[in-house]
Write a protein that holds these residues in place. Structure first.
Motif, PDB file in Angstrom:
ATOM      1  N   SER A 115       0.795  -1.150   0.022  1.00  0.00           N
ATOM      2  CA  SER A 115       0.039  -0.136  -0.007  1.00  0.00           C
ATOM      3  C   SER A 115       0.717   1.379   0.061  1.00  0.00           C
ATOM      4  O   SER A 115       1.886   1.395   1.048  1.00  0.00           O
ATOM      5  CB  SER A 115      -1.007   0.143   1.411  1.00  0.00           C
ATOM      6  N   LEU A 116       0.756   2.176  -1.038  1.00  0.00           N
ATOM      7  CA  LEU A 116       1.637   3.238  -1.184  1.00  0.00           C
ATOM      8  C   LEU A 116       0.858   4.380  -1.259  1.00  0.00           C
ATOM      9  O   LEU A 116       0.114   4.657  -2.403  1.00  0.00           O
ATOM     10  CB  LEU A 116       2.618   3.094  -2.515  1.00  0.00           C
ATOM     11  N   ARG A 117       1.023   5.188  -0.206  1.00  0.00           N
ATOM     12  CA  ARG A 117       0.029   6.396  -0.333  1.00  0.00           C
ATOM     13  C   ARG A 117       1.063   7.664  -0.755  1.00  0.00           C
ATOM     14  O   ARG A 117       2.128   7.889  -0.684  1.00  0.00           O
ATOM     15  CB  ARG A 117      -0.253   6.736   1.195  1.00  0.00           C
ATOM     16  N   ALA A 118       0.200   8.603  -1.248  1.00  0.00           N
ATOM     17  CA  ALA A 118       0.725   9.690  -1.902  1.00  0.00           C
ATOM     18  C   ALA A 118      -0.465  11.206  -1.582  1.00  0.00           C
ATOM     19  O   ALA A 118      -1.579  10.605  -1.512  1.00  0.00           O
ATOM     20  CB  ALA A 118       1.329   9.590  -3.542  1.00  0.00           C
ATOM     21  N   GLN A 126      -3.895  10.356  -3.117  1.00  0.00           N
ATOM     22  CA  GLN A 126      -4.076   9.020  -3.833  1.00  0.00           C
ATOM     23  C   GLN A 126      -3.568   7.961  -2.875  1.00  0.00           C
ATOM     24  O   GLN A 126      -2.709   7.880  -2.016  1.00  0.00           O
ATOM     25  CB  GLN A 126      -3.359   8.918  -5.215  1.00  0.00           C
ATOM     26  N   LEU A 127      -4.033   6.780  -3.109  1.00  0.00           N
ATOM     27  CA  LEU A 127      -3.691   5.557  -2.398  1.00  0.00           C
ATOM     28  C   LEU A 127      -3.531   4.491  -3.665  1.00  0.00           C
ATOM     29  O   LEU A 127      -4.333   4.445  -4.290  1.00  0.00           O
ATOM     30  CB  LEU A 127      -4.613   4.987  -1.558  1.00  0.00           C
ATOM     31  N   ASN A 128      -2.364   3.855  -3.656  1.00  0.00           N
ATOM     32  CA  ASN A 128      -1.957   2.993  -4.562  1.00  0.00           C
ATOM     33  C   ASN A 128      -1.770   1.631  -3.916  1.00  0.00           C
ATOM     34  O   ASN A 128      -1.131   1.479  -2.869  1.00  0.00           O
ATOM     35  CB  ASN A 128      -0.591   3.088  -5.099  1.00  0.00           C
ATOM     36  N   VAL A 129      -2.377   0.481  -4.537  1.00  0.00           N
ATOM     37  CA  VAL A 129      -2.054  -0.787  -4.050  1.00  0.00           C
ATOM     38  C   VAL A 129      -1.657  -1.825  -4.885  1.00  0.00           C
ATOM     39  O   VAL A 129      -2.368  -1.755  -6.225  1.00  0.00           O
ATOM     40  CB  VAL A 129      -3.686  -1.329  -3.886  1.00  0.00           C
ATOM     41  N   ASN A 141      -0.733  -2.653 -10.395  1.00  0.00           N
ATOM     42  CA  ASN A 141      -0.942  -1.237  -9.242  1.00  0.00           C
ATOM     43  C   ASN A 141      -2.276  -0.885  -9.683  1.00  0.00           C
ATOM     44  O   ASN A 141      -2.474  -0.731 -10.960  1.00  0.00           O
ATOM     45  CB  ASN A 141       0.123  -0.290  -9.615  1.00  0.00           C
ATOM     46  N   CYS A 163      -4.617   2.296  -8.553  1.00  0.00           N
ATOM     47  CA  CYS A 163      -4.623   3.760  -7.917  1.00  0.00           C
ATOM     48  C   CYS A 163      -5.976   4.238  -7.346  1.00  0.00           C
ATOM     49  O   CYS A 163      -6.928   4.192  -8.355  1.00  0.00           O
ATOM     50  CB  CYS A 163      -3.899   4.747  -8.944  1.00  0.00           C
ATOM     51  N   THR A 217      -7.726   9.728  -3.245  1.00  0.00           N
ATOM     52  CA  THR A 217      -8.401   9.995  -1.923  1.00  0.00           C
ATOM     53  C   THR A 217      -9.152  11.307  -1.789  1.00  0.00           C
ATOM     54  O   THR A 217      -9.852  11.500  -0.812  1.00  0.00           O
ATOM     55  CB  THR A 217      -7.181   9.876  -0.736  1.00  0.00           C
TER      56      THR A 217
END
Length: 501
Positions: A142-145, A148-151, A487, A489, A492
């Motif tokens: 789980s990569l947050r920016a 946005q949230l990327n899984v 990935n 996206c 959020t």
């Protein structure tokens, strides 16, 4: 077991192959080649024919790929915990059949039974390790920016082709096949033509343990027919190959038009560097073991011995003495350390380097001979008074042959070690910790062993650089090859889509 008992048992194991031949295995069935053609599998012990082998080609690869393609959706969709259960059952079946696997492979390859018995059990370890990783195969991050949230997740790439070599073929086959199956891939396996028997045993015991039909398929044949058809087949999504570097280069070209992913474990001309401050007894034992065990027919063998000048004569004399006392004999004799080389073609290649060494000015300190009239027996050999520009120091001989070269200092040791096209493994012997850290930082090798032979730890990366390969096996590195990264996206916050007007 005694030599005589081993001979009796292996005859029983070989009886079926001699009667039926070594057949292909496609979609759960033992089948001859569609062409009806066969080739002979010759014993390295005495040149006798062990069995005939189905000579597969493009049509057999088509059938095997079709079976793997049909089996893929269900196998890929199977929960990782269920794949783990099945693969552990395969490992149990390997252990139950370890005696048969070891004896057949020993006769097929010429490798001493003392080593082949361990190779069979290592195959079971490979299945257990990757079985336990199967439930986590699809895991991601789980990569947050900002906004946005990327899984991420992983998906099995599809049907894959696996091409394995003739040296320790059972263990190396499981090293490739087990992670592919754990990931959810299906497999078309092209076994080595010089040692095809245990590949057939593997697929049969795997299915007897519950592996669904079509998940693992086997086609025998040669590189120019079955191998080429496999690497070029559009239904195969990736190719994992263990073998010689030039063959790897050809396979890369064959895979290019269909943009296949490739993984290569290739050749080596691996240095064993011995400094004067090393434990000389252990270093000599380690140097001898890593070239003379398994007949010198392994990619990680330390075939170049680089020794500090001040101890060169003493050290090479020790290694020569060890080599001269090694027991050479029938591979099923428990006393044997070095058995016959795999095949008459390979024996002639190894023998040719003895004349090359003499012509280039090296000294044959021990060995350098064919032993006996029957079989492919070659004496453990040590070349001394060698330089790194000699053919015997640059080319992979792939036999019980060691080339010893002196060096003056640390800088020259590193330069000599790196001055080959290969970069698979390296061995360093020194009791100076700071030196070992400096040298290992500068060695061009994928795997470096300090004051040790090549011990393995399955979670670590296994592979080389330069002409020794592409990619890594072991742990999560295997999963990265057999799976696609995906990935997804999720914004959020409500994002304003840019206008095109």
């Amino acid at each position: 077991m005694t030599f005589e008992e081993n001979l009796t048992r292996v005859e029983g194991y070989l009886e079926r192959f001699r009667k039926e031949g070594v057949l292909n295995h496609i979609n759960g069935a033992s089948v001859p080649a569609q062409s009806g053609e066969w080739f002979e599998n010759v014993s390295p012990v005495d040149g006798a024919v062990l069995a005939k082998v189905a000579h597969g080609g493009a049509s057999d690869i088509d059938a095997a790929t079709e079976a793997a393609t049909k089996a893929f959706p269900a196998w890929a969709a199977l929960p990782g915990k269920e794949r783990r259960r099945i693969l552990h059952a395969v490992a149990d079946a390997i252990v139950a059949n370890a005696d048969r696997i070891a004896l057949v492979e020993s006769m097929d390859t010429g490798q001493a039974i003392r080593f082949m018995s361990k190779a069979a059990l290592r195959g079971a370890e490979n299945f257990r390790f990757f079985a336990d990783k199967a439930p986590e195969a699809a895991d991601g991050l789980s990569l947050r920016a900002p906004g946005q949230l990327n899984v991420t997740s992983r998906r099995p790439i599809g049907p894959v082709g696996i091409i394995t070599p003739w040296n320790t073929p059972f263990m190396l086959s499981t090293w490739k096949i087990a992670p592919a199956l754990a990931c959810g891939c299906t497999v078309v396996h092209k076994a080595a033509e010089f040692s095809p028997m245990t590949a057939k045993i593997l697929v049969e015991i795997a299915e007897s343990a519950g592996l669904p039909k079509g998940v693992l398929n086997l086609v025998h044949g040669f590189g120019e027919d079955a191998g080429k058809a496999l690497t070029e087949h559009p239904g195969i999504k990736a190719v994992a190959f263990v073998g010689e570097s030039q063959t790897g280069s050809r396979i890369m070209g064959q895979c290019a038009p269909t943009l296949k992913r490739v993984h290569f474990e290739l050749g080596g001309k691996n240095p064993c560097i011995v400094f004067a401050d090393a434990d000389i007894d252990r270093a000599a034992q380690g140097a001898a073991f890593m070239i003379y065990s398994l007949n010198g027919q392994r990619c990680t063998s330390s075939s170049r011995l680089l020794v500090e000048e001040s101890i060169y004569d003493e050290f090479t004399a020790r290694v020569a003495d060890m080599a001269s006392k090694i027991v050479i004999g029938h591979p099923l004799d428990p006393k044997t350390v070095v058995g016959p080389l795999i095949h008459p073609e390979h024996e002639q290649k190894v023998l040719s380097y003895f004349d090359i060494a003499k012509a280039e000015g090296a000294t044959i300190a021990t060995g350098g001979q064919k032993l006996g009239e029957k079989g492919c027996f070659v004496t453990p050999t040590l070349f001394t008074n060698a330089t790194n520009d000699m053919t015997i120091a640059q080319e992979e001989i792939f036999g019980p042959v060691l080339t010893a070269i002196p060096f003056k200092d640390e800088a020259e040791a590193v330069a000599l070690a790196n001055d080959v096209k290969y970069g698979l493994s390296a061995f360093l012997w020194s009791n100076d910790l700071e030196r070992t850290l400096r040298v290992t930082d500068r060695l061009e090798a994928g795997m470096i062993y300090v004051n040790s032979d090549n011990v393995r730890h399955l979670p670590t990366p296994f592979g080389g650089m330069k002409s020794s390969g592409i990619g890594r096996d072991g742990g999560d590195w295997s999963f990265e090859f057999y799976m696609e990264q995906v990935n997804v996206c999720f914004p959020t916050t409500t994002r304003q889509i840019p206008s095109l007007t």
